[in-house]
Write a protein that holds these residues in place. Structure first.
Motif, mmCIF file in Angstrom:
data_model
loop_
_atom_site.group_PDB
_atom_site.id
_atom_site.type_symbol
_atom_site.label_atom_id
_atom_site.label_comp_id
_atom_site.label_asym_id
_atom_site.label_seq_id
_atom_site.Cartn_x
_atom_site.Cartn_y
_atom_site.Cartn_z
ATOM 1 N N THR A 51 0.828 -1.202 0.000
ATOM 2 C CA THR A 51 0.000 0.000 0.000
ATOM 3 C C THR A 51 0.860 1.249 0.000
ATOM 4 O O THR A 51 0.602 2.205 -0.743
ATOM 5 N N GLU A 52 1.902 1.245 0.807
ATOM 6 C CA GLU A 52 2.816 2.388 0.873
ATOM 7 C C GLU A 52 3.516 2.624 -0.462
ATOM 8 O O GLU A 52 3.615 3.764 -0.940
ATOM 9 N N GLU A 55 0.933 3.953 -3.058
ATOM 10 C CA GLU A 55 0.607 5.362 -2.790
ATOM 11 C C GLU A 55 1.738 6.282 -3.242
ATOM 12 O O GLU A 55 1.491 7.336 -3.824
ATOM 13 N N ARG A 58 1.657 6.397 -7.024
ATOM 14 C CA ARG A 58 0.508 7.189 -7.478
ATOM 15 C C ARG A 58 0.793 8.688 -7.326
ATOM 16 O O ARG A 58 0.514 9.480 -8.226
ATOM 17 N N THR A 59 1.392 9.066 -6.203
ATOM 18 C CA THR A 59 1.728 10.468 -5.979
ATOM 19 C C THR A 59 2.727 10.956 -7.011
ATOM 20 O O THR A 59 2.578 12.040 -7.577
#
Length: 96
Positions: A51-52, A55, A58-59
């Motif tokens: 997940t990290e 994310e 994605r950023t």
């Protein structure tokens, strides 16, 4: 979360297992219980790490595409994918 957190939690579970082993003769049940516990621990940490990484990717991708998506090239997206790949399997991979 990281390798150190996973290691610390695994160590605590193993210490508890050794303590429980002194107090019971039900070896097979104890092994099953701690196998399940370590499997859930691994799953929780793997999910948090993935997940990290997603994310972060994605950023980065949003930042690279937001100024003018039409002018962005395939290379920019490829770099983001490479960053994701390196984050998952890069130099910090403990399996090497």
């Amino acid at each position: 979360m990281g390798v150190d957190d996973f290691r610390a939690e695994t160590r605590r579970a193993l210490e508890q297992m050794l303590e429980d082993a002194r107090q019971t003769d039900a070896r097979e049940a104890l092994i099953e219980r701690y196998t399940d516990e370590l499997t859930m621990l691994y799953g929780r940490h793997a999910h948090a790490l993935l997940t990290e990484v997603i994310e972060d990717a994605r950023t980065r991708l949003d930042a690279r595409l937001s100024p003018d998506p039409i002018r962005q090239t395939i290379a920019t997206v490829q770099t983001t994918v490479q960053d994701l790949w390196n984050a998952l399997w890069g130099p910090g991979d403990i399996r090497r």
